[in-house]
Write a protein that holds these residues in place. Structure first.
Motif, PDB file in Angstrom:
ATOM      1  N   LEU A   7       0.760  -1.359   0.063  1.00 14.28           N
ATOM      2  CA  LEU A   7       0.315  -0.223  -0.243  1.00 14.28           C
ATOM      3  C   LEU A   7       0.879   1.193   0.061  1.00 14.28           C
ATOM      4  CD1 LEU A   7      -2.845  -1.536   2.420  1.00 14.28           C
ATOM      5  CD2 LEU A   7      -3.349  -0.856   0.075  1.00 14.28           C
ATOM      6  N   GLU A   8       2.481   1.408   0.873  1.00  8.81           N
ATOM      7  CA  GLU A   8       2.467   2.550   0.790  1.00  8.81           C
ATOM      8  C   GLU A   8       3.678   2.728  -0.300  1.00  8.81           C
ATOM      9  OE1 GLU A   8       5.939   1.832   3.791  1.00  8.81           O
ATOM     10  OE2 GLU A   8       4.214   1.655   5.519  1.00  8.81           O
ATOM     11  N   ASN A  60       2.624   1.902  -3.078  1.00 13.88           N
ATOM     12  CA  ASN A  60       1.128   2.097  -4.211  1.00 13.88           C
ATOM     13  C   ASN A  60       0.879   3.469  -4.098  1.00 13.88           C
ATOM     14  OD1 ASN A  60      -0.920   1.355  -6.577  1.00 13.88           O
ATOM     15  ND2 ASN A  60      -2.442   2.183  -4.498  1.00 13.88           N
ATOM     16  N   TYR A  61       0.935   4.149  -3.225  1.00  9.42           N
ATOM     17  CA  TYR A  61       1.113   5.849  -3.053  1.00  9.42           C
ATOM     18  C   TYR A  61       2.371   6.490  -3.216  1.00  9.42           C
ATOM     19  CZ  TYR A  61      -3.611   5.925  -0.161  1.00  9.42           C
ATOM     20  OH  TYR A  61      -4.689   5.612   0.078  1.00  9.42           O
ATOM     21  N   ALA A  62       3.487   5.762  -3.103  1.00  8.48           N
ATOM     22  CA  ALA A  62       4.692   6.763  -3.437  1.00  8.48           C
ATOM     23  C   ALA A  62       5.201   6.730  -4.945  1.00  8.48           C
ATOM     24  CB  ALA A  62       6.169   5.629  -2.713  1.00  8.48           C
ATOM     25  N   LYS A  73       2.655   6.325  -7.334  1.00  7.29           N
ATOM     26  CA  LYS A  73       1.416   7.421  -7.641  1.00  7.29           C
ATOM     27  C   LYS A  73       0.923   6.761  -9.580  1.00  7.29           C
ATOM     28  CE  LYS A  73       3.042  11.178  -5.234  1.00  7.29           C
ATOM     29  NZ  LYS A  73       3.897  12.458  -5.205  1.00  7.29           N
ATOM     30  N   PHE A  81      -4.503   3.101  -9.651  1.00 10.95           N
ATOM     31  CA  PHE A  81      -3.765   3.365  -8.780  1.00 10.95           C
ATOM     32  C   PHE A  81      -5.287   2.148  -7.573  1.00 10.95           C
ATOM     33  CE2 PHE A  81      -4.806   5.026  -4.303  1.00 10.95           C
ATOM     34  CZ  PHE A  81      -3.669   5.201  -3.960  1.00 10.95           C
ATOM     35  N   LYS A 101      -4.291  -0.890  -5.203  1.00 11.95           N
ATOM     36  CA  LYS A 101      -5.033  -0.729  -3.678  1.00 11.95           C
ATOM     37  C   LYS A 101      -5.899  -1.498  -3.332  1.00 11.95           C
ATOM     38  CE  LYS A 101      -8.205   1.915  -1.952  1.00 11.95           C
ATOM     39  NZ  LYS A 101      -8.514   3.242  -1.970  1.00 11.95           N
TER      40      LYS A 101
END
Length: 213
Positions: free
Chosen positions: A167-168, A170-172, A174, A180, A184
């Motif tokens: 999850l981290e 995936n945010y990093a 972008k 996205f 998730k």
């Protein structure tokens, strides 16, 4: 004169259901791994196989439910038998949710995501094997149950650690918004399979405590 096929015992029906649970975990694993390796045809084939297994498991559950209130003896009370088979059914439901997502949308995952998803899926396959052993142990030898329960808990912990790390990432990374959301949701859906397995094993632990001599 043709002989009638002997009716399976309640215990054998539970064994068959346990086999189907394990199969659904394994084919879900194969579907996700194939997706991560960009083998979409195989991923879709295994996804459909998982769905078919879930439907077979539903029929197996229905047969057990019909027999729940027969005079056939088992260690567990009728309400606990019903709770057990319904919990087994919910395990297959979670694997179906994962593969349904694979049939909806297949963005190419960055290697940072695909490698983690593959690790999670492989651990789900391991959990499926342990669940099969646990269900059979609870019908045969209570003394073996705790070992399977502890193994499921340990593997689930690995899945959860990977879930948070992915999850981290995936945010990093972008990715595009639809990708996205897809990554998730897939990460969370696979993690939920492991969570449901641990929840099931906790329930089995309660049965072991309740019925152990």
């Amino acid at each position: 004169m043709k002989k009638e096929k002997a009716e399976k015992s309640m215990r054998d029906l539970f064994y068959d259901n346990a086999d189907l649970v394990s199969q659904s975990f394994r084919t879900m694993q194969d579907a996700v791994v194939a997706y991560c390796q960009n083998k979409m045809e195989i991923a879709h084939e295994k996804a459909k196989e998982t769905i078919a297994i879930e439907k077979t498991q539903d029929r197996s559950r229905d047969e057990i439910v019909k027999r729940i209130f027969s005079k056939e003896t088992m260690v567990f009370s009728r309400p606990d038998r019903l709770k057990l088979v319904e919990s087994m059914d919910s395990l297959c439901d979670e694997t179906e949710i994962v593969v349904r997502k694979l049939l909806q949308h297949n963005p190419i995952a960055p290697v940072e995501i695909s490698s983690g998803l593959e690790d999670m899926a492989n651990n789900i396959g391991k959990i499926g094997s342990k669940l099969q052993g646990l269900i059979k142990a609870v019908l045969e030898d209570f003394s073996k149950g705790d070992e399977f329960i502890n193994q499921i808990t340990d593997i689930r912990r690995d899945v959860r650690d990977c879930h948070w790390a992915l999850l981290e990432k995936n945010y990093a990374l972008k990715p595009e918004i639809y990708d996205f959301i897809y990554f998730k949701d897939m990460i969370k859906a696979i993690a939920k399979v492991a969570d449901k397995a641990e929840e099931f094993s906790d329930g089995i632990h309660g049965l072991l405590c309740k019925y152990a001599l």
